[in-house]
Design a protein around this motif. Structure first.
Motif, PDB file in Angstrom:
ATOM      1  N   LYS A 125      -0.836   3.122   8.954  1.00  0.00           N
ATOM      2  CA  LYS A 125      -1.751   2.790  10.049  1.00  0.00           C
ATOM      3  C   LYS A 125      -2.964   2.020   9.547  1.00  0.00           C
ATOM      4  O   LYS A 125      -3.414   1.073  10.198  1.00  0.00           O
ATOM      5  CB  LYS A 125      -2.204   4.064  10.756  1.00  0.00           C
ATOM      6  N   LEU A 126      -3.494   2.421   8.398  1.00  0.00           N
ATOM      7  CA  LEU A 126      -4.670   1.771   7.821  1.00  0.00           C
ATOM      8  C   LEU A 126      -4.436   0.289   7.571  1.00  0.00           C
ATOM      9  O   LEU A 126      -5.314  -0.539   7.779  1.00  0.00           O
ATOM     10  CB  LEU A 126      -5.048   2.465   6.505  1.00  0.00           C
ATOM     11  N   SER A 127      -3.234  -0.052   7.138  1.00  0.00           N
ATOM     12  CA  SER A 127      -2.949  -1.430   6.730  1.00  0.00           C
ATOM     13  C   SER A 127      -2.226  -2.259   7.788  1.00  0.00           C
ATOM     14  O   SER A 127      -1.893  -3.414   7.552  1.00  0.00           O
ATOM     15  CB  SER A 127      -2.127  -1.408   5.437  1.00  0.00           C
ATOM     16  N   GLU A 128      -2.025  -1.698   8.962  1.00  0.00           N
ATOM     17  CA  GLU A 128      -1.244  -2.377   9.995  1.00  0.00           C
ATOM     18  C   GLU A 128      -1.789  -3.745  10.395  1.00  0.00           C
ATOM     19  O   GLU A 128      -1.038  -4.695  10.575  1.00  0.00           O
ATOM     20  CB  GLU A 128      -1.140  -1.492  11.242  1.00  0.00           C
ATOM     21  N   GLY A 129      -3.073  -3.885  10.507  1.00  0.00           N
ATOM     22  CA  GLY A 129      -3.665  -5.144  10.961  1.00  0.00           C
ATOM     23  C   GLY A 129      -3.849  -6.199   9.889  1.00  0.00           C
ATOM     24  O   GLY A 129      -4.375  -7.276  10.158  1.00  0.00           O
ATOM     25  N   PHE A 130      -3.395  -5.913   8.656  1.00  0.00           N
ATOM     26  CA  PHE A 130      -3.647  -6.839   7.556  1.00  0.00           C
ATOM     27  C   PHE A 130      -2.455  -7.721   7.205  1.00  0.00           C
ATOM     28  O   PHE A 130      -2.541  -8.544   6.302  1.00  0.00           O
ATOM     29  CB  PHE A 130      -4.111  -6.064   6.317  1.00  0.00           C
ATOM     30  N   GLY A 131      -1.351  -7.561   7.890  1.00  0.00           N
ATOM     31  CA  GLY A 131      -0.163  -8.364   7.617  1.00  0.00           C
ATOM     32  C   GLY A 131      -0.319  -9.791   8.101  1.00  0.00           C
ATOM     33  O   GLY A 131      -1.208 -10.115   8.893  1.00  0.00           O
ATOM     34  N   LEU A 145       0.828  -1.211   0.000  1.00  0.00           N
ATOM     35  CA  LEU A 145       0.000   0.000   0.000  1.00  0.00           C
ATOM     36  C   LEU A 145       0.861   1.260   0.000  1.00  0.00           C
ATOM     37  O   LEU A 145       0.624   2.182  -0.787  1.00  0.00           O
ATOM     38  CB  LEU A 145      -0.955  -0.009   1.190  1.00  0.00           C
ATOM     39  N   CYS A 146       1.874   1.295   0.844  1.00  0.00           N
ATOM     40  CA  CYS A 146       2.718   2.488   0.945  1.00  0.00           C
ATOM     41  C   CYS A 146       3.613   2.688  -0.279  1.00  0.00           C
ATOM     42  O   CYS A 146       4.053   3.810  -0.543  1.00  0.00           O
ATOM     43  CB  CYS A 146       3.542   2.449   2.227  1.00  0.00           C
ATOM     44  N   ILE A 180      -2.362  10.128  -0.288  1.00  0.00           N
ATOM     45  CA  ILE A 180      -2.638  10.124   1.154  1.00  0.00           C
ATOM     46  C   ILE A 180      -1.296   9.945   1.846  1.00  0.00           C
ATOM     47  O   ILE A 180      -0.475   9.152   1.395  1.00  0.00           O
ATOM     48  CB  ILE A 180      -3.605   8.971   1.526  1.00  0.00           C
ATOM     49  N   PRO A 181      -1.058  10.657   2.936  1.00  0.00           N
ATOM     50  CA  PRO A 181       0.244  10.524   3.612  1.00  0.00           C
ATOM     51  C   PRO A 181       0.577   9.072   3.953  1.00  0.00           C
ATOM     52  O   PRO A 181      -0.290   8.297   4.358  1.00  0.00           O
ATOM     53  CB  PRO A 181       0.078  11.362   4.881  1.00  0.00           C
ATOM     54  N   GLU A 182       1.848   8.741   3.780  1.00  0.00           N
ATOM     55  CA  GLU A 182       2.301   7.377   4.046  1.00  0.00           C
ATOM     56  C   GLU A 182       1.951   6.935   5.463  1.00  0.00           C
ATOM     57  O   GLU A 182       1.568   5.783   5.676  1.00  0.00           O
ATOM     58  CB  GLU A 182       3.807   7.264   3.824  1.00  0.00           C
ATOM     59  N   GLU A 183       2.063   7.814   6.415  1.00  0.00           N
ATOM     60  CA  GLU A 183       1.753   7.446   7.812  1.00  0.00           C
ATOM     61  C   GLU A 183       0.306   6.958   7.943  1.00  0.00           C
ATOM     62  O   GLU A 183       0.030   5.993   8.664  1.00  0.00           O
ATOM     63  CB  GLU A 183       1.990   8.633   8.742  1.00  0.00           C
ATOM     64  N   THR A 184      -0.610   7.600   7.251  1.00  0.00           N
ATOM     65  CA  THR A 184      -2.011   7.189   7.289  1.00  0.00           C
ATOM     66  C   THR A 184      -2.194   5.825   6.634  1.00  0.00           C
ATOM     67  O   THR A 184      -2.891   4.958   7.165  1.00  0.00           O
ATOM     68  CB  THR A 184      -2.899   8.241   6.595  1.00  0.00           C
ATOM     69  N   LEU A 185      -1.563   5.628   5.477  1.00  0.00           N
ATOM     70  CA  LEU A 185      -1.645   4.337   4.799  1.00  0.00           C
ATOM     71  C   LEU A 185      -1.029   3.239   5.658  1.00  0.00           C
ATOM     72  O   LEU A 185      -1.554   2.122   5.726  1.00  0.00           O
ATOM     73  CB  LEU A 185      -0.938   4.402   3.437  1.00  0.00           C
TER      74      LEU A 185
END
Length: 182
Positions: free
Chosen positions: A39-45, A23-24, A32-37
């Motif tokens: 955080k958004l995708s953190e739980g999907f790993g 995503l990043c 969209i700022p990388e930091e937001t992306l």
């Protein structure tokens, strides 16, 4: 290997999970700022929160595709749903053709099936989405998307300043239709 794939692998080396890395890697297009992306995708790993289900790289690819190509709005949430679902299925099929599965446990060989490294999943997902975005047959017009990205990046630069004054530069946005007409 593309620059975007290299960017995704660098993110992995920095500790990003597969979903975050994919995503990043598209943050410049998404806008969209990388930091937001991140955080958004953190739980999907690791296959959705470490459950070894759908591969995180695939999930990151789906999220990036929707953020880049999605057209629905909250005012009309179903306006492009069928096209979005079709796009998701097409991307999933392309990933599965390359890797043999969409499931993290299968890809890692934990179910006695084929072994496929996480970094390979990341680069495949990035490469597949890059190809998809660039393919005019799969989506309305690559030139328009990239013109929008270029315009938005210039627009951000024009309005980002230290002294509080807006740059005097003028930029135009050129729309190119599906036939390449300006």
């Amino acid at each position: 290997m593309s620059d975007r794939c290299k960017k995704a692998l660098l993110k992995r080396m920095e500790g990003y999970n597969c979903a975050q890395a994919v995503l990043c890697a598209f943050d410049d297009i998404i806008g969209i700022p990388e930091e937001t992306l991140f955080k958004l995708s953190e739980g999907f790993g690791s296959g959705m929160g470490g459950m070894k289900n759908v591969c995180g790289a695939v999930t990151g690819m789906f999220m990036a595709a929707d953020l880049i190509l999605g057209k629905s709005t909250p005012a009309n949430p179903q306006s492009n749903r069928a096209a979005a679902y079709k796009r998701t299925r097409e991307l999933a099929e392309k990933f599965k053709e390359r890797t043999g599965s969409l499931i993290c446990a299968d890809l890692l060989g934990e179910n006695g099936k084929r072994t496929y490294a996480c970094n390979d999943c990341v680069t495949d997902a990035v490469d597949i989405l890059d190809e998809y975005i660039k393919n005019e047959n799969n989506f309305h017009n690559e030139k328009h998307i990239y013109d929008d990205i270029h315009y938005n990046n210039i627009h951000k630069e024009r309005h980002s300043h230290k002294s509080g004054e807006v740059s005097g530069e003028q930029h135009t946005h050129t729309h190119v239709d599906a036939n390449g007409n300006v």
